[in-house]
Design an enzyme around this catalytic site. Structure first.
Site: not given
Length: 305
Positions: A19, A145, A208, A248, A250, A266, A268, A272
């Protein structure tokens, strides 16, 4: 963190993970925002000499904009703890747990949070037979990602053929149908919920690419019961993992099944911070600019907790 004045900030970025490019983008954005907030900022591409560079720079705080392995799995956190430098985001234990998707799911289950079935399996077994009934997803258990993900459709007659550089052990997870949703937590409190709409699935490109591929609906247009559950589950996941700063989580939600259709995917620990990222979007919902969010993260930085 301590009450000392924070002026000099090192933004750690880049590094050797898959990443790297996302991290460089996040780091540049954060460095620019912190300079606009009045901090003296040094951008540092984390290489083999990272310890020596950090010792020489002697920052008040490290803003950790690294992503993936070595950057958000507890490794750099251990280095920063050893050097006694306050840093942003979660500590060693939360970082090392959250990067491991199977360990994270076990923790979710222990705290009564809903997840789909999953298991770790050797790649040769995954390529030899269906290790669970299709549809299912094959992915690294310690990357982010959407790197290296395979979706096996319900009518697939054969198991997936994995890339030559795929890991020797991967996670196989029952496919969760429904809508793609995500929620950021700051200081233990949920900020907002976004729905992600894509023409395919929410892969690396959709996350992205500057031209998009993913369309964000923020705040998500959901029944109040589902929004409340997502906010609650995100806060509980943040606490269960021992996260600090910003995280964060998901979700997928099958809207034909009501509340029973909501599952966590999951968490994070280092979301990002690029122009297309979600956490800055959520900060906007609570009245924070991108610069104010970065400032809050620097002022929240700590070492040893």
């Amino acid at each position: 963190m301590s009450s000392r004045t924070v002026q000099n900030v090192v933004v750690l970025m880049g590094g050797p993970s898959a990443e790297r490019e996302v991290s460089l983008s996040s780091g540049r954005e954060c460095a620019s925002a912190l300079r606009a907030e009045g901090f003296t900022v040094t951008e540092l591409d984390a290489g083999a000499d990272v310890v020596e560079r950090l010792k020489a720079l002697a920052p008040d705080v490290v803003f950790n904009a690294l992503h993936g392995r070595w950057g958000e799995d507890g490794c750099i956190q251990g280095v920063l703890e050893w050097l006694a430098i306050p840093y942003t985001h979660s500590g060693i234990l939360a970082s090392s747990t959250a990067i491991d998707k199977e360990r994270t799911k076990a923790l979710y289950r222990a705290h009564g949070l809903p997840v789909v079935a999953s298991q770790l399996a050797p790649r040769e077994e995954i390529e030899a037979r269906h290790v669970m009934p299709p549809p299912y997803v094959v992915k690294p258990y310690n990357e982010g990602s959407s790197v290296g993900i395979y979706i096996v459709s319900k009518d697939a007659n054969t198991p997936p053929k994995l890339a030559e550089d795929a890991a020797e052990v991967l996670m196989v997870e029952a496919f969760a149908p429904g809508r793609e949703l995500t929620c950021s937590v700051m200081g233990g409190k949920a900020m907002g919920v976004t729905e992600l709409l894509t023409d395919g699935w929410y892969d690396y490109h959709a996350k992205y690419a500057p031209e998009g591929g993913a369309r964000h609906i923020c705040p998500a247009e959901l029944p109040e019961e589902i929004t409340a559950a997502i906010r609650d589950h995100s806060e509980r996941a943040h606490a269960a993992l021992g996260c600090r700063g910003v995280s964060r989580t998901d979700f997928r939600w099958d809207d034909t099944a009501g509340l029973d259709g909501l599952v966590l995917l999951e968490t994070n620990t280092q979301p990002g911070m690029t122009p297309t990222s979600l956490t800055p979007e959520h900060a906007g919902l609570v009245g924070m600019s991108f610069g104010q969010l970065c400032r809050w993260m620097v002022e929240d930085a700590s070492c040893g907790r």
